[in-house]
Design an enzyme around this catalytic site. Structure first.
Site, PDB file in Angstrom:
ATOM      1  CD  GLU A 171      -2.962  -1.044   2.362  1.00 23.75           C
ATOM      2  OE1 GLU A 171      -2.880  -0.090   3.164  1.00 23.75           O
ATOM      3  OE2 GLU A 171      -3.875  -1.880   2.405  1.00 23.75           O
ATOM      4  CD  GLU A 354      -3.465  -5.843   4.253  1.00 20.77           C
ATOM      5  OE1 GLU A 354      -4.276  -4.993   4.695  1.00 20.77           O
ATOM      6  OE2 GLU A 354      -2.235  -5.679   4.258  1.00 20.77           O
TER       7      GLU A 354
HETATM    8  C1  FCB Z   1      -4.288  -1.992   5.692  1.00 18.64           C
HETATM    9  C2  FCB Z   1      -2.898  -2.342   6.177  1.00 18.64           C
HETATM   10  C3  FCB Z   1      -2.872  -3.406   7.238  1.00 18.64           C
HETATM   11  C4  FCB Z   1      -4.031  -3.287   8.202  1.00 18.64           C
HETATM   12  C5  FCB Z   1      -5.336  -3.091   7.488  1.00 18.64           C
HETATM   13  C6  FCB Z   1      -6.528  -2.983   8.387  1.00 18.64           C
HETATM   14  O1  FCB Z   1      -4.276  -0.709   5.171  1.00 18.64           O
HETATM   15  O2  FCB Z   1      -2.114  -2.804   5.103  1.00 18.64           O
HETATM   16  O3  FCB Z   1      -1.621  -3.376   7.855  1.00 18.64           O
HETATM   17  O4  FCB Z   1      -3.769  -2.332   9.135  1.00 18.64           O
HETATM   18  O5  FCB Z   1      -5.274  -1.973   6.669  1.00 18.64           O
END
Ligand code: FCB
Length: 455
Positions: A171, A354
Site C-alpha cells: 500500500e 488483504e
Molecule cells: C491496511 C494495512 C494493514 C491493516 C489493514 C486494516 O491498510 O495494510 O496493515 O492495518 O489496513
C-alpha cells in the site's frame, strides 16, 4: 445468523488450486523492539496523541517470542499460505550491512513454514522504515529508494529459495499520503505536495527492488500490493462526479498506472510544477518493469464531494452499516474495483492480499463469537467469486488478519483478527470466523481434471 462460509459449488474458489491464506505484518505483531533498530513507527507512537489508545508496538502480539506457536496456529487454520512482512530495521544495521541475527529470525520462520507446507508470501516493506533513514528525509529523499533496493538485495540473498512470492511494497498510498501528506501515520508529516513526492520515491524503490528480485529471485512471483476503494460521488452533481474522479486518480490510479503503463494519470497535466514530483529520466521505465502478479487490498468504499479549497473532499454521508473502525461495509465495491482495474489495464494475475473487518467480538464461555465479521467474509468472498465469473484472473485470497494486532493509529482497540488475542496473557483463541474460514478452506475439492475427448 451466519455460521459458515459458502460459495457456489461451481466456483473456482471451492477448488484447491485457488489459494487461501492469512496475513499479518511485522510491526503490528512482532514486538521484540529491543532487538532491532528504531523504526518510524516507534518514534511516531512515542509522540503524544498520535495513537488512539496511547499504545505502541514494543510488545504487540509478542510474535517475536511466540512465532513457533503462531505458525502452529496457521497450520491449524489449514490455509495454504502466510503473508508476512520483514522488518527492515530488524535485518539491517545502520551502516547498510546485513544484521544476520535479525535475518535469522525470518529464516527460521520460513524454514518452519516450508516444513509445514505453508507458502511464504513475503512483503519487503510494510511501513516500518528505519528511523535513521527518516532522519535523512525518509521517503521525501530520493536516496531512500536506493537504500530500499540495497536492503532488498541483502535480505533476498539470505532467504534464497525459501519464499514463494515477494511483495516490494504494501500500500504505497498509505505510506505516502497518510505518512507524508496528512500525517496521520508515521512519520507524521504533512504538506500539500509531500504525499506525491514520497509516492514517487516509493514507486521508484519498487522498480529498483523489482530489478534486484529478478536477479536474486527470478523463480518467485514478484509484485506489489495496492489498496483500492471505489470513490463514489456524494450526489449526481457534475461537481461531485468530477471530485470523485479526482480522488480515484490521485489515490488509486496514481499508484497503479505508473507500474502498469509507465505514466502518471492525466490529472498530472493540470498540476503546477511545484505540485508534481521530480521525475528523472528513466524513472518511469524502472517503475514499470513487468511484475508477476498484483496484490489488491480491499476494505471499504469512499464517498467524495466537491470542495471549494481542494480538488475533492471526503464525505461521511455513506448510509451503509459500518464496521467497528467506522468503515462502510460494501462488498460489491470489491467486485467493482477488480472489474474497473481489469478493464483499464493489462493486469497480471491478482491476489486479494488483504480483506477483513474490525468488529466487536463477543466473548462467551463457548468461544469468541464474531458473526458480523463472518458475514463480512461471506459477502466479500462472494464478491471475489463474482469478479472471477466476470473474467478477472484472481488466484488467491488472504484474510486480514491472522490475529488481532496493533492497528496503527487506532492502537489495539480495533480488532481485525480471525484469532482473538488477549493482550494481558498473550493467549490466542480462534474466533467463530476463524473456524468458518478453516472449515471452508478445508472443504475445497481437487481441481476437476478435463480429460481430452477421444474419438
Ligand atoms: C491496511 C494495512 C494493514 C491493516 C489493514 C486494516 O491498510 O495494510 O496493515 O492495518 O489496513
Amino acid at each position: 445468523m451466519t455460521k459458515k462460509i459458502q460459495l457456489p459449488a461451481d466456483s473456482p474458489m471451492t477448488r484447491k488450486s485457488f489459494l487461501f491464506g492469512v496475513a499479518a505484518a511485522s510491526f503490528q505483531i512482532e514486538g521484540g523492539a529491543d532487538t532491532r533498530l528504531e523504526s518510524i513507527w516507534d518514534r511516531f507512537c512515542a509522540k503524544p496523541d498520535k495513537i488512539a489508545d496511547g499504545s505502541d508496538g514494543l510488545v504487540a502480539c509478542d510474535h517475536f517470542n511466540r512465532w513457533e506457536a503462531d505458525i502452529d496456529l496457521i497450520e491449524q487454520l489449514g490455509v495454504d499460505a502466510y503473508r508476512l512482512s520483514v522488518s527492515w530495521p530488524r535485518v539491517m544495521h545502520k551502516d547498510g550491512t546485513l544484521n544476520s541475527e535479525g535475518a535469522d529470525f525470518y529464516v527460521r520462520i520460513l524454514d518452519r513454514l516450508a516444513e509445514k507446507n505453508i507458502k511464504a508470501f513475503v512483503t519487503l516493506y510494510h511501513w516500518d522504515l528505519p528511523q535513521h533513514l527518516e532522519d535523512q528525509g525518509g521517503w521525501l529523499n530520493r536516496d531512500t529508494a536506493y537504500k530500499f533496493a540495497e536492503y532488498v538485495d541483502a535480505i533476498t540473498k539470505v532467504f534464497g529459495d525459501r519464499v514463494h512470492t515477494y511483495t516490494t511494497l504494501n500500500e504505497p498510498f498509505c505510506s505516502a499520503y497518510l505518512g507524508y501528506g496528512v500525517g496521520v501515520h508515521a512519520p507524521g508529516l504533512s504538506g500539500p505536495d509531500e504525499g506525491r513526492i514520497a509516492a514517487h520515491h516509493l514507486l521508484l524503490g519498487h522498480g529498483l527492488a523489482m530489478e534486484v528480485l529478478s536477479r536474486n529471485s527470478p523463480d518467485t512471483d514478484n509484485g506489489i500490493v495496492f489498496n483500492f476503494s471505489p470513490y463514489h460521488p456524494e450526489t449526481d452533481s457534475e461537481a461531485d462526479k468530477i471530485a470523485a474522479k479526482a480522488a480515484d486518480d490521485l489515490f488509486s490510479q496514481w499508484f497503479i498506472q505508473p507500474v502498469m503503463d509507465g505514466k502518471y494519470p492525466d490529472i498530472i497535466d493540470t498540476m503546477s510544477a511545484a505540485e508534481k514530483p521530480v521525475i528523472c529520466d528513466g524513472d518511469m521505465a524502472i517503475i514499470s518493469k513487468p511484475i508477476d502478479y498484483i496484490g489488491i487490498n480491499y476494505y471499504t468504499r469512499e464517498i467524495i464531494r466537491a470542495s471549494d479549497t481542494a480538488r475533492f473532499e471526503k464525505s461521511e454521508a455513506g448510509p451503509l452499516p459500518r464496521t467497528d473502525i467506522g468503515w462502510e461495509i460494501y462488498s460489491d465495491g470489491l467486485t467493482e474495483v477488480l472489474l474497473d482495474m481489469h478493464n483499464r489495464y493489462k493486469l497480471p494475475p491478482i491476489y486479494i492480499t488483504e480483506n477483513g473487518a474490525a468488529m466487536k467480538d463477543v466473548i462467551t464461555p463457548d468461544g469468541v463469537q464474531d458473526h458480523d465479521r463472518l458475514g463480512y467474509y461471506q459477502n466479500h468472498l462472494m464478491a471475489v467469486h463474482n469478479a472471477i465469473k466476470a473474467g478477472v484472473d484472481i488466484r488467491g485470497y488472504f484474510a486480514w488478519s491472522l490475529m488481532d494486532n496493533f492497528e496503527w493509529a487506532e492502537g489495539y482497540a480495533k480488532r481485525f483478527g480471525i484469532v482473538y488475542v488477549d493482550y494481558e496473557t498473550q493467549e490466542r483463541t480462534i474466533k467463530a470466523s476463524g473456524y468458518a474460514y478453516r472449515d471452508f478452506v478445508g472443504s475445497r475439492t481437487k481441481d476437476v481434471i478435463h480429460h481430452a475427448q477421444v474419438g
